[in-house]
Design an enzyme around this catalytic site. Structure first.
Site, mmCIF file in Angstrom:
data_model
loop_
_atom_site.group_PDB
_atom_site.id
_atom_site.type_symbol
_atom_site.label_atom_id
_atom_site.label_comp_id
_atom_site.label_asym_id
_atom_site.label_seq_id
_atom_site.Cartn_x
_atom_site.Cartn_y
_atom_site.Cartn_z
ATOM 1 N N LYS A 54 19.819 53.878 52.409
ATOM 2 C CA LYS A 54 18.395 54.131 52.215
ATOM 3 C C LYS A 54 18.273 55.671 52.451
ATOM 4 C CE LYS A 54 14.086 52.559 52.411
ATOM 5 N NZ LYS A 54 13.630 51.499 53.387
ATOM 6 N N VAL A 55 17.624 56.206 51.842
ATOM 7 C CA VAL A 55 17.085 57.830 51.893
ATOM 8 C C VAL A 55 15.594 57.823 51.669
ATOM 9 C CG1 VAL A 55 19.409 58.645 51.534
ATOM 10 C CG2 VAL A 55 17.795 58.319 49.525
ATOM 11 N N SER A 56 15.294 59.061 51.814
ATOM 12 C CA SER A 56 14.050 59.378 51.745
ATOM 13 C C SER A 56 13.821 59.678 49.973
ATOM 14 C CB SER A 56 13.212 60.510 52.164
ATOM 15 O OG SER A 56 13.263 60.291 53.548
ATOM 16 N N THR A 107 9.943 61.944 52.686
ATOM 17 C CA THR A 107 8.730 62.127 51.852
ATOM 18 C C THR A 107 7.593 62.328 52.548
ATOM 19 O OG1 THR A 107 9.803 60.264 50.369
ATOM 20 C CG2 THR A 107 7.711 60.515 50.172
ATOM 21 N N ALA A 108 7.354 61.750 53.796
ATOM 22 C CA ALA A 108 6.182 62.138 54.681
ATOM 23 C C ALA A 108 6.097 63.561 54.713
ATOM 24 C CB ALA A 108 6.468 61.364 55.922
ATOM 25 N N HIS A 148 5.441 54.396 58.840
ATOM 26 C CA HIS A 148 5.739 52.867 59.217
ATOM 27 C C HIS A 148 4.861 52.152 60.065
ATOM 28 C CE1 HIS A 148 9.095 52.747 56.496
ATOM 29 N NE2 HIS A 148 9.928 53.591 57.329
#
Length: 272
Positions: A54-56, A107-108, A148
């Site tokens: 899992k990655v951005s 991404t943030a 989150h």
């Protein structure tokens, strides 16, 4: 055969991958599971360290030479974007400010850079996710970028939302916000097979949510059940099962816009 699998300890990931990680999906190999914040997995994936990870979405331009984007298992949605938080409500922009962020290829952070392009901060520092809100509350930083479960708990730290980057993105593009992606190493994993595994893990998670509860709570640490339930309800949605046309369009829009601004390398359209 054992494959390496890495994702965050956040409730949405442990909920989605419970069945896969525990050998409950028929016909899968054994998995060696690593739990790590996304800033760690982004960097590790660039070194090719994991088979499934899992990655951005923002990190994809540095990863797609080694990995294939899978159309399921990730985190996209509406009303679930990162927040820019401040303690001082007199702060109305990030211009000249110090900001704590969870990673430079998240991404943030990419969304924050797009949003604040006309009034950028003076200094940005990478801080472990769990430490961002306390640091802003102490006055160590003028602002903090959070993701989150922080959207459910930031008021407890005496903080205020300067911006909801998801609302900004959705209002600007009409598309869902692409947060986290699942990718498979091109040399070690068949992407169609991995997609089928993850889709079945998601199906099992939805079919019997109680089955994964102990596992989810064990990794959520001090997060109470109500916050865990809100977290899963928001981040595990129709896009988790399948990106679909809107999901692919959102990813392409994010990376195309960021490349045009010189923030990431140009990337072939990932939905193609």
């Amino acid at each position: 055969m054992t494959l390496s699998l890495a994702f965050s300890p956040c409730p949405n990931d442990t909920f989605v991958f419970h069945a896969l990680a525990h050998g409950l999906v028929p016909g899968t190999p054994a998995f060696d599971v690593t739990y790590a914040d996304v800033d760690v997995t982004n960097t590790a994936a660039e070194r090719g360290e994991f088979d499934l990870v899992k990655v951005s979405y923002a990190a994809l331009p540095w990863l797609l030479d080694q990995y294939t984007l899978l159309p399921c298992g990730g985190a996209l949605g509406r009303g679930c974007g990162p927040l820019v938080l401040v303690k001082d409500q007199a702060i109305t922009s990030l211009e000249g400010r110090t900001v704590a962020v969870p990673g430079d290829r998240t991404t943030a952070y990419l969304l924050m850079r797009l949003w604040s392009a006309g009034a950028p901060p003076k200094r940005v520092e990478i801080v472990p996710f769990a430490e961002i809100m306390p640091a802003v509350a102490r006055g160590q930083f003028d602002a903090g970028l959070v993701i989150h479960e922080a959207r459910f708990t930031f008021q407890r730290h005496g903080l205020h939302a300067l911006a909801d980057l998801g609302e900004w993105w959705e209002g600007d593009t009409g598309l869902p916000i692409p947060l986290g992606a699942i990718i498979a190493h091109r040399d070690r994993v068949d992407p169609e097979q991995a997609t089928a595994w993850i889709k079945e893990s998601v199906r099992q998670a939805w079919a019997d949510p109680a089955r994964s509860r102990g596992y989810v709570l064990a990794h959520a640490q001090e997060m109470e059940q109500s916050v865990v339930d809100q977290h899963i309800g928001l981040y595990v949605n129709e896009f988790t099962s399948s990106l679909g046309p809107d999901g692919h369009a959102a990813v392409d829009a994010l990376l195309t816009r960021a490349a045009a601004e010189g923030l990431v390398p140009a990337t072939p359209l990932v939905g193609a």
